[in-house]
Each structure stands twice: as structure tokens, then as C-alpha cells.
Scaffold this motif. Structure first.
Motif, PDB file in Angstrom:
ATOM      1  N   LEU A 135       1.270  -1.416   0.373  1.00 50.70           N
ATOM      2  CA  LEU A 135       0.197  -0.384  -0.280  1.00 50.70           C
ATOM      3  C   LEU A 135       0.633   1.276   0.085  1.00 50.70           C
ATOM      4  O   LEU A 135      -0.168   2.142  -0.155  1.00 50.70           O
ATOM      5  CB  LEU A 135      -0.850  -0.164   0.923  1.00 50.70           C
ATOM      6  N   LYS A 136       1.861   1.316   0.710  1.00 51.45           N
ATOM      7  CA  LYS A 136       3.220   1.948   0.788  1.00 51.45           C
ATOM      8  C   LYS A 136       3.328   2.591  -1.078  1.00 51.45           C
ATOM      9  O   LYS A 136       3.772   3.308  -0.786  1.00 51.45           O
ATOM     10  CB  LYS A 136       3.840   2.396   1.575  1.00 51.45           C
ATOM     11  N   ARG A 137       3.442   1.322  -1.249  1.00 56.56           N
ATOM     12  CA  ARG A 137       4.326   1.546  -3.195  1.00 56.56           C
ATOM     13  C   ARG A 137       3.433   2.299  -3.839  1.00 56.56           C
ATOM     14  O   ARG A 137       3.883   2.048  -4.920  1.00 56.56           O
ATOM     15  CB  ARG A 137       5.049   0.654  -3.035  1.00 56.56           C
ATOM     16  N   VAL A 138       2.361   2.155  -3.896  1.00 56.13           N
ATOM     17  CA  VAL A 138       1.516   2.201  -4.542  1.00 56.13           C
ATOM     18  C   VAL A 138       1.249   4.500  -5.040  1.00 56.13           C
ATOM     19  O   VAL A 138       1.570   4.593  -4.510  1.00 56.13           O
ATOM     20  CB  VAL A 138       0.125   1.770  -5.349  1.00 56.13           C
ATOM     21  N   SER A 139       0.719   4.773  -5.758  1.00 56.81           N
ATOM     22  CA  SER A 139       0.080   6.300  -6.211  1.00 56.81           C
ATOM     23  C   SER A 139      -0.659   6.216  -5.132  1.00 56.81           C
ATOM     24  O   SER A 139      -1.343   5.978  -5.227  1.00 56.81           O
ATOM     25  CB  SER A 139       0.096   6.555  -7.673  1.00 56.81           C
ATOM     26  N   PRO A 140      -0.881   7.599  -4.287  1.00 56.91           N
ATOM     27  CA  PRO A 140      -1.535   8.356  -4.151  1.00 56.91           C
ATOM     28  C   PRO A 140      -2.823   7.842  -4.235  1.00 56.91           C
ATOM     29  O   PRO A 140      -3.949   7.348  -3.133  1.00 56.91           O
ATOM     30  CB  PRO A 140      -1.095   9.913  -3.813  1.00 56.91           C
ATOM     31  N   ALA A 169      -3.870   4.507  -3.378  1.00 56.23           N
ATOM     32  CA  ALA A 169      -3.665   3.710  -1.663  1.00 56.23           C
ATOM     33  C   ALA A 169      -4.886   4.630  -1.143  1.00 56.23           C
ATOM     34  O   ALA A 169      -5.306   4.027  -0.509  1.00 56.23           O
ATOM     35  CB  ALA A 169      -2.596   4.672  -1.287  1.00 56.23           C
ATOM     36  N   LYS A 170      -5.630   5.272  -2.282  1.00 58.53           N
ATOM     37  CA  LYS A 170      -6.429   6.205  -1.109  1.00 58.53           C
ATOM     38  C   LYS A 170      -7.856   5.119  -1.898  1.00 58.53           C
ATOM     39  O   LYS A 170      -9.006   4.578  -0.601  1.00 58.53           O
ATOM     40  CB  LYS A 170      -7.362   7.410  -2.063  1.00 58.53           C
TER      41      LYS A 170
END
Length: 291
Positions: free
Chosen positions: A147-152, A155-156
Motif C-alpha cells: 500500500l505504501k508503494r502504490v500511487s496516492p 492508495a486512497k
């Protein structure tokens, strides 16, 4: 906590050592099946970087499929992730972590998280409440690093899906982990789960993290958690370093050597007093920029 240079900082921002990379030309690929079997049986042969064909064999073994060389398709990856999220699948946590992150390296972060969450969403409450503290729980936990590595934007979306799983019923072993991921320290405390050095990856309060790093009988020197928690964490690691075992030492040494703090060097110096670790620490310190 600052890293020693931009390259090291980028590694920590990705979650070092909690991601995997595939490398070509490794000599172990000549006997990929043998090396993958060693890993599947619990040998910690690799940390972040894995020989590509060894990885192909390994993830197939982890999915209960026949191991073979060659790229893992999205369909195969989906079947492996389905196996990892079955209530009855029993596998050791560090093997599940590697399998999940190797699949991520093969098909991408967003696709991996999409497939993983879809399997949890397809499970009944009875299945999620099965109380099996194995692969289904470990996969949920480590999905937070992806989750920390995907785009914002992605991630949302994924965070909302995790929250929906949390809100679907009373917390269970799986949704506890999603709450720890999406709600950090508050989710960890509200879960009622024991707070240990193993579940601090989504926290942000250094003092809270350092306090729980000193959990009785647990010795964990996770460099990512040190990077998150800064000096308070490194001070805790100074107390723990004398008891660090071979299992944690390789990732601890490599990661701590990438932190700029002099306290990180002090922790490494304590580790170096163990004869079996002396050469590894010396090699890691040589890679630090001169000051």
C-alpha cells in the motif's frame, strides 16, 4: 531518520528490507529448483534480491503448484494469492512475505494489491473469523507495505477497501491487521492485540515504537522500523543488539549501515562483537560514505 545518501533513502522509502527485486544472471538460476526448494523449506538464502528463476519456482511452490521456470502470469499470480489467503493455508511468515513481494516484483504493486484484496473481499465472515494465524493473516499484514508503494490515488482506493472489510463485522485476525495498516498506532491499540516489535511498521510515534521494541523475550532489529522511529528506536536497538540472533542479523546489518545516525554505527559495533557477525559488519561499514 535520515539515510546515508539518496540511494539509501529511496530504499527505505520503498520499505527496505520489505520488498523484493528480481535479478538476472545469478549462478543459482542454473539449479533454480534446488535453491527454491531450500527456500521453501525455510533456508534464508536471499534477502531483497532474488535470482529470477529461483523466484519463479519458489512462488509456484508457495501457491501449491508445480514449480517451473519461466515468467509467472497474472492468472498464476492470482491463483497463488488465492492460496495464500485461504484460511487453512499454513506457511511461515517470512516465506509468505517473500512470496507476496516477489509476486509484486513480477506483476506490479497495484495489480498485486488489487488481486489480494479481491480474495479477502470474496471470503465469508466465517472464513475470516477462522482464527488461523498463518498465511491469511500474514498476507494481510504485509499488504500494508505494498500500500505504501502504490500511487496516492490508488492508495486512497485500496485504503477504502480495507476500511470496508474492517467495518463489515467484529474485528478478527485478518481485519485487525487491516486496521493496524490504515489506522496506525490507534488501530493497533484498539485491536487489543499484543503490541510487539513485529507490528510497529505502520506506526509513527517514535517513543511509542521504542517502548514496544523492548518487548520481553523478543529481539527484533528491523531497519525499516528504525528508519521510521529514529533515535528512540536506535537507542532501544542498542539494548537489544547483544541478543540479536543469526536470523535477524543480515537484514539488520545491511539496513543499519544505511542510516546516517552515529547511534546506528554504535548498534553495529555491538553486533560486531559476535565473532560470527564481525566480518559482515565490517563489510557493511566500509560501504558508508566517509565523513
Amino acid at each position: 531518520m535520515n539515510a546515508i545518501d539518496g540511494e539509501a533513502e529511496a530504499k527505505f522509502e520503498r520499505g527496505f528490507p520489505h520488498y523484493r527485486e528480481l535479478i538476472d544472471g545469478h549462478p543459482h538460476d542454473a539449479k533454480a529448483a534446488d535453491w527454491a526448494t531450500r527456500c521453501f523449506q525455510g533456508k534464508r538464502e536471499y534477502l531483497v534480491q532474488w535470482p529470477r528463476e529461483v523466484a519463479h519456482h519458489f512462488v509456484r511452490l508457495m501457491g501449491g503448484a508445480n514449480p517451473k521456470s519461466g515468467p509467472v502470469s497474472a492468472k498464476e499470480a492470482d491463483a497463488i494469492l488465492e492460496h495464500l489467503t485461504k484460511p487453512k493455508t499454513i506457511l511461515r511468515e517470512f516465506l509468505v512475505e517473500s512470496a507476496l513481494f516477489l509476486i509484486e516484483a513480477m506483476i506490479g504493486s497495484e495489480k498485486t494489491l488489487e488481486l489480494t484484496l479481491s480474495h479477502y473481499e470474496s471470503r465469508s465472515q466465517k472464513e475470516l473469523n477462522d482464527h488461523n494465524p498463518h498465511a491469511i493473516v500474514f498476507t494481510a499484514w504485509w499488504s500494508g507495505m505494498i500500500l505504501k508503494r502504490v500511487s496516492p490515488a490508488a492508495a486512497k482506493k485500496f485504503r477504502a477497501r480495507m476500511e470496508k472489510l474492517i467495518d463489515a463485522g467484529p474485528l478478527n485476525s485478518v481485519t485487525e491487521r487491516f486496521a493496524m495498516i490504515t489506522r496506525g498506532q490507534k488501530g493497533l491499540e484498539a485491536s487489543g492485540h499484543k503490541i510487539t516489535p513485529f507490528n510497529l511498521h505502520y506506526c509513527s510515534d517514535p517513543e511509542f515504537m521504542a517502548k514496544h521494541a523492548l518487548y520481553k523475550n523478543y529481539v527484533v532489529l528491523d531497519p525499516y522500523v528504525a528508519w521510521l522511529g529514529g533515535e528512540p528506536m536506535l537507542e532501544a536497538y542498542l539494548q537489544l543488539a547483544k541478543k540479536c540472533d543469526k536470523e535477524w542479523a543480515p537484514s539488520a546489518i545491511e539496513g543499519l549501515a544505511m542510516l546516517a545516525s552515529p547511534t546506528a554505527v554504535r548498534v553495529l559495533e555491538v553486533l560486531a562483537t559476535k565473532k560470527v557477525l564481525t566480518a559482515r559488519v565490517e563489510a557493511a561499514l566500509k560501504g558508508r560514505p566517509s565523513t
